[in-house]
Design a protein around this motif. Sequence first.
Motif, PDB file in Angstrom:
ATOM      1  N   VAL A   6       5.355   5.801   5.853  1.00 17.29           N
ATOM      2  CA  VAL A   6       4.634   6.596   4.859  1.00 17.29           C
ATOM      3  C   VAL A   6       3.144   6.646   5.170  1.00 17.29           C
ATOM      4  CG1 VAL A   6       4.005   6.738   2.406  1.00 17.29           C
ATOM      5  CG2 VAL A   6       6.334   6.113   3.075  1.00 17.29           C
ATOM      6  N   LEU A   7       2.585   5.522   5.617  1.00 15.61           N
ATOM      7  CA  LEU A   7       1.145   5.423   5.805  1.00 15.61           C
ATOM      8  C   LEU A   7       0.668   5.929   7.161  1.00 15.61           C
ATOM      9  CD1 LEU A   7       0.732   1.856   4.270  1.00 15.61           C
ATOM     10  CD2 LEU A   7       0.120   4.025   3.187  1.00 15.61           C
ATOM     11  N   GLU A   8       1.576   6.040   8.121  1.00 16.14           N
ATOM     12  CA  GLU A   8       1.207   6.515   9.461  1.00 16.14           C
ATOM     13  C   GLU A   8       2.110   7.670   9.869  1.00 16.14           C
ATOM     14  OE1 GLU A   8       1.568   2.770  11.635  1.00 16.14           O
ATOM     15  OE2 GLU A   8      -0.595   2.467  11.454  1.00 16.14           O
ATOM     16  N   ARG A   9       2.029   8.731   9.100  1.00 12.13           N
ATOM     17  CA  ARG A   9       2.943   9.869   9.276  1.00 12.13           C
ATOM     18  C   ARG A   9       2.758  10.588  10.606  1.00 12.13           C
ATOM     19  NH1 ARG A   9       5.693  10.994   4.598  1.00 12.13           N
ATOM     20  NH2 ARG A   9       4.828  10.168   2.644  1.00 12.13           N
ATOM     21  N   ALA A  10       1.614  10.436  11.243  1.00 10.24           N
ATOM     22  CA  ALA A  10       1.381  11.114  12.520  1.00 10.24           C
ATOM     23  C   ALA A  10       2.201  10.494  13.644  1.00 10.24           C
ATOM     24  CB  ALA A  10      -0.108  11.070  12.870  1.00 10.24           C
ATOM     25  N   LYS A  11       2.692   9.291  13.459  1.00 14.24           N
ATOM     26  CA  LYS A  11       3.467   8.602  14.492  1.00 14.24           C
ATOM     27  C   LYS A  11       4.954   8.916  14.341  1.00 14.24           C
ATOM     28  CE  LYS A  11       0.246   4.699  14.901  1.00 14.24           C
ATOM     29  NZ  LYS A  11       0.094   3.222  14.804  1.00 14.24           N
ATOM     30  N   PRO A  38       0.800  -1.227   0.000  1.00 13.83           N
ATOM     31  CA  PRO A  38       0.000   0.000   0.000  1.00 13.83           C
ATOM     32  C   PRO A  38       0.833   1.277   0.000  1.00 13.83           C
ATOM     33  CG  PRO A  38       0.103  -0.900   2.212  1.00 13.83           C
ATOM     34  CD  PRO A  38       0.825  -1.888   1.316  1.00 13.83           C
ATOM     35  N   ASN A  39       2.147   1.133   0.012  1.00 11.61           N
ATOM     36  CA  ASN A  39       3.053   2.293   0.077  1.00 11.61           C
ATOM     37  C   ASN A  39       3.176   2.932  -1.307  1.00 11.61           C
ATOM     38  OD1 ASN A  39       5.181   4.073   0.341  1.00 11.61           O
ATOM     39  ND2 ASN A  39       6.476   2.672   1.484  1.00 11.61           N
ATOM     40  N   PRO A  40       2.663   4.156  -1.501  1.00 14.93           N
ATOM     41  CA  PRO A  40       2.720   4.801  -2.823  1.00 14.93           C
ATOM     42  C   PRO A  40       4.132   5.167  -3.257  1.00 14.93           C
ATOM     43  CG  PRO A  40       1.915   6.355  -1.183  1.00 14.93           C
ATOM     44  CD  PRO A  40       1.994   5.016  -0.508  1.00 14.93           C
ATOM     45  N   GLU A  41       5.104   5.077  -2.368  1.00 10.27           N
ATOM     46  CA  GLU A  41       6.490   5.308  -2.760  1.00 10.27           C
ATOM     47  C   GLU A  41       7.109   4.062  -3.389  1.00 10.27           C
ATOM     48  OE1 GLU A  41       8.787   6.884   0.438  1.00 10.27           O
ATOM     49  OE2 GLU A  41       7.675   8.782   0.507  1.00 10.27           O
TER      50      GLU A  41
END
Length: 316
Positions: A206-211, A70-73
Amino acid sequence: MHTLTIAPHTNIIQARKATRILALVLSYANELGGAADVSAYELHRSKIEQAIERNETIELVLPAFPAKSPNPEKTLGALPDFAEVLGLERLQEICNAIATIHAPGARVLICSDGRVFSDLVLVSDEEVSAYGSGIRDIIRELGLQSLATFSLEDVFGNNEFDQIRNRLVEEFGRPVNEIRADAISTREGLMMFNGIHRFLFEDRLVLERAKSRNRVREESKEIAYRVIQRSNAWSALVENLFPKAVRLSIHPQFAPSKKIGFQLVSCDNAWGTPWHNVALLTAGGFRLVKRKEAEDQGATVALARGKYAFYKELSV
């Protein structure tokens, strides 16, 4: 006067065929510690020889093609693209080559493990279903007649997915504390843990940038043990259902091993797979890279057969 010609013993012929076929498979191998001699793979050679003795198709099983990262990078989206096409074509290629040595040929059963741990790697069950359908479409459209697919639903039925994942672990899994102990005490366990942890850490950053980075790293460690637990449970189930099959793995392996490491598409990273990367066309051919790497090089998206996306270097 006629001279009596004594034919070589049938078993000798079969053994030589098995050795040739094993050497062919190993020419695609993804092994750690350097290429091993054929003699290190007697378990696999014996299975091949038994199929030859029975004049049967040689069965190969490969847990693979779970779902796109799921990582768009790393990837272009949730559906198979030309990276998957290349990987599937390589599997058909090896079956074709085996058929030149052993007339009944070979078959690869792709045991998709996407459903096994999708909830742990932030992929929805809907995305797993769509990806699996896309893989079957490629096999059908390209006429890859030696490939077939198999999934968790084929064992436990189309029940509620969390329930069948739990059944898998209950019936074939080992406790997480044993997985953790393996990561500390064995090189194979440590290699697997490091590889899975790296994938999870990269994606969740990438998917949990708030952490925070440290929080993601620690959470990824605990999730990695559970991913390995389920992956090993799936591997045990597959071995139980297909005991005569030669077992392949998309993870690199130390020889000797119960599995032969197999790299589906050329990649600088021994752990690289089509579902964690994109296909990049270079002057030297296709190789796997992360999407961000391709775009940072200025590569542009192109389509193969009008529908399967890949990247193309500007100089090509």
